[in-house]
Design a protein around this motif. Structure first.
Motif, PDB file in Angstrom:
ATOM      1  N   LYS A   6     -14.417  -3.322 -38.816  1.00 32.21           N
ATOM      2  CA  LYS A   6     -13.548  -4.188 -38.140  1.00 32.21           C
ATOM      3  C   LYS A   6     -13.795  -3.976 -36.513  1.00 32.21           C
TER       4      LYS A   6
ATOM      5  N   SER B 144     -10.980   0.981 -47.388  1.00 41.04           N
ATOM      6  CA  SER B 144     -10.014  -0.167 -46.619  1.00 41.04           C
ATOM      7  C   SER B 144      -8.635   0.411 -46.505  1.00 41.04           C
TER       8      SER B 144
ATOM      9  N   VAL C  19     -13.737 -13.361 -34.910  1.00 42.30           N
ATOM     10  CA  VAL C  19     -13.938 -13.942 -36.093  1.00 42.30           C
ATOM     11  C   VAL C  19     -15.524 -13.988 -36.470  1.00 42.30           C
TER      12      VAL C  19
ATOM     13  N   SER D 133     -10.112  -7.556 -35.970  1.00 44.31           N
ATOM     14  CA  SER D 133     -10.473  -8.570 -36.854  1.00 44.31           C
ATOM     15  C   SER D 133     -10.243  -8.424 -38.402  1.00 44.31           C
ATOM     16  N   GLU D 134     -10.514  -9.463 -39.202  1.00 48.19           N
ATOM     17  CA  GLU D 134     -10.346  -9.237 -40.542  1.00 48.19           C
ATOM     18  C   GLU D 134     -11.617  -8.033 -40.957  1.00 48.19           C
TER      19      GLU D 134
END
Length: 677
Positions: A483, A450, A415, A497-498
């Motif tokens: 990520k 993305s 994070v 991860s985001e």
């Protein structure tokens, strides 16, 4: 006393001393004499020796003479007065006189055999190598010479019997003497030599005790060491003493004075040593050392050191390891036979993540009756060792045993991703570090959108929570996406991860605007243009340059939707050039548009009358006039005053600013200003 066939047996540590000392070391000359003197409170003791066995044989046959010359008395030089201290030459005593001394002094037997024996054979104690082997099989005469001087070094009585010693008791305080020692006669072809020494009884200094005595304990033994490097000139042998009653009484441990030696081929040690055997490991002993000087003096005892034996442990427990129920613990079992009946108080267990380093105590002071230990919080991968110990000593540790736990739990998702990109194409990414103990590292992924598949940037997991990426900036894609995945030592992976979106730095300048029209009239210079074709333009800027000048002046910055502008230059009748550029959101400027040139002729301006604002300062007797500048160029201002009932009079010319102070002439006066163009 019969010496034929006499054999000398002395301990190896004495023999290894070598054949020469500071008194008999060879110099560059072949045959020399050496002399030392020791001032005492009531006498001066002289000790000498030749440096070669030939000169020694000569001295044994003819003897030596000693003279004393008084040089100084009560601090003043006096006429030299020389006295011969030897009426007859000093040489070794007759063989019969040695017999009584040989019975009580081992070194006397060595010296007598060296001087008078028909054969000279020396054997080492305990069946060790012979003296011939130890001193590289020197000639018999060199052996005799070396052992004779060695014996004299160790015993003042032997030195005196050998004709190498004299004590001068006819000395006085305040006087300094020059002593000389020389052969009474030398053989044909041998150069005579004289040894000298200058001293007096006032130079007497008490001996210092042996320094830096230390004791290192072992199992039923103690090794003593003390300084050799800095006290080698003071002492050539020592007595070592031990006390078992806390210092009330001491007993000598060595039967003969201790002479430490360094075997040939080894570097000279900086300390003397002595090893003492102990009856047990429970009793504490005090030790001290007493030095014996070359002149037979005993030094004060050294500082006492305390030591007792320690219970050593050489045995190692045998340990096995296995996982506990559900595979969440590690169970360690061991056996310890202790066949050597060593003193053991308990066990100590160590753990490390590495095989060969980093072991830390996991369990301490486990009782001797225990045979098992359970690690309730084991590592996923660890090495274990066990050791027996007592209050004196830690035994050797066992060979490391590796244990691996079954691990299917992945690390937490990384994070806190943050990134910063610069105009060189470097992207510095970092995130909050995971806290799992079995964490192996991280893998970083990147994509240009993305919605597309991410590709892995790190061929192997990186151990730190940061990564530096290099991206292409000359692309139409304005963003890049990242990520991160965390991986543990069992290669269990966390979820992604985001996604982190990073703007690519813009280094591409926008397209240039293009001038469409440029003209001049009374209102100014009119400019119009076609806007830049780029969609990221944030402003348009116009520059002006007068003919004959190299400098460009910023005229105006306009918003992106502007397509025309009217400029009013400051000078008339001048040709001006104009350029326009577009600036994007990143601050990149386009290339300048092709310049346009226009001649500007400003309209003729008329003089203008201005009514100023009037303020009186009666305290200072002044009146202040101020006015606003009219439109157009103004060269100067003229100020007029009209008194009550009078006409307008010119008060001031060549005024360059819009303000003026005048003396008050009449409070009823009127004022006006004429702007001259």
């Amino acid at each position: 006393m019969k010496l034929r066939g006499f054999k000398i047996t002395i301990y190896l540590f004495i023999i290894c001393w070598g054949v020469t000392t500071g008194l008999n070391a060879q110099d560059k000359l072949e045959h020399e004499m050496r002399l030392l003197a020791r001032p005492l409170p009531d006498s001066i003791v002289l000790r000498w020796a030749p440096t070669s066995y030939q000169l020694w044989l000569n001295g044994n046959e003819y003897g030596y003479h000693v003279t004393r010359t008084t040089i100084i008395k009560n601090g003043k030089y006096i006429k030299e007065k020389t006295t011969r201290l030897t009426k007859q030459p000093l040489k070794p005593r007759l063989l019969a006189e040695w017999e009584a001394l040989v019975d009580k002094n081992d070194y006397a037997g060595v010296a007598a055999q060296a001087i008078y024996g028909d054969g000279f054979e020396v054997e080492a104690g305990d069946g060790e190598a012979s003296m011939i082997d130890i001193i590289n099989r020197s000639t018999e005469q060199e052996n005799r010479f070396g052992f004779a001087l060695f014996a004299a070094d160790q015993s003042p009585e032997v030195a005196q019997y050998s004709g190498l010693w004299l004590a001068d008791k006819n000395v006085k305080p305040g006087e300094k003497y020059l002593y000389k020692v020389f052969p009474a006669q030398v053989a044909e072809g041998m150069t005579s030599d004289t040894a000298v020494f200058f001293t007096g009884v006032d130079e007497y200094m008490p001996l210092s005790p042996p320094a830096n005595v230390k004791a290192e304990a072992g199992d039923k033994m103690v090794t003593l060491t003390w300084d050799k490097q800095y006290q080698s000139e003071l002492y050539n042998s020592f007595w070592v003493e031990r006390s078992s009653d806390k210092g009330q009484s001491f007993r000598r441990l060595n039967d003969v004075p201790l002479v430490n030696t360094t075997p040939e081929g080894y570097d000279e040690a900086n300390f003397h040593f002595y090893v003492d055997s102990l009856p047990d490991n429970e009793t504490a002993f005090l030790y001290r050392v007493i030095g014996i000087s070359l002149f037979g003096e005993l030094s004060p005892a050294s500082k006492e050191v305390s030591a007792k034996g320690i219970f050593m442990i050489s045995s190692v427990p045998k340990m096995t390891a296995k996982t506990g129920p559900q595979g969440q613990t590690v169970v360690l079992n061991w056996e310890f036979s202790n066949d050597k009946q060593e003193k053991v108080d308990g066990y100590r267990i160590y753990r490390s993540e590495k095989f060969d380093s980093g072991f830390k105590i996991l369990a301490d002071k486990l009782p001797l009756i225990s045979q098992q230990y359970v690690d309730m919080q084991p590592m996923s991968n660890a090495y274990y060792r066990i050791q027996a110990f007592n209050h004196d000593f830690d035994g050797p540790q066992s060979i490391p045993i590796m244990m691996q736990l079954v691990d299917s739990i992945p690390p937490k998702v990384p994070v806190g991703l943050q990134a910063e990109a610069d105009t060189s194409g470097l992207v510095r990414i970092q995130w909050t570090a995971n806290t799992e103990k079995d964490l192996f590292g991280y893998r970083v992924y990147r994509a240009n959108s993305s919605r597309e598949e991410f590709s892995q940037l790190t061929s192997e997991a990186i151990p730190v929570n940061a990564y530096v990426d290099t991206i292409n900036l000359k692309t139409l894609t304005k963003e890049v996406f990242y990520k991160v995945v965390a991986v543990d030592k069992r290669q269990n992976k966390s979820d992604f991860s985001e996604v982190l979106k990073v703007e690519r730095p813009d280094i591409v300048p926008p397209a240039s605007p293009i001038f469409k029209k440029a003209s001049a009239d009374e209102k100014g210079v009119y400019l119009s243009w076609a806007q830049s074709a780029s969609n990221d333009v944030e402003q348009q800027i116009i520059y002006r340059n007068a003919k004959g000048s190299q400098a460009w002046t910023l005229v105006v910055s306009l918003p992106t939707d502007s397509i025309h502008y009217t400029d009013i230059p400051s000078q008339t009748g001048t040709i001006y050039r104009y350029i326009i550029m577009a600036v994007d959101k990143a601050g990149n400027e386009s290339k300048p548009a092709k310049p346009v040139a226009v001649k500007y002729n400003a309209p003729i301006q008329k003089d203008v009358w201005i009514t100023p604002e009037v303020k009186y300062n009666k305290r200072k007797g002044l009146v202040e006039l101020s006015w606003e500048k009219p439109e157009g160029d103004v060269k100067e201002y003229w100020v007029y005053e009209k008194k009550q009932g009078g006409s307008w009079e010119l008060k001031k010319t060549n005024i360059r600013i819009c303000k003026l102070l005048l003396n008050i002439t009449n409070n009823e006066s009127e004022y006006r200003v004429l702007s001259k163009n």
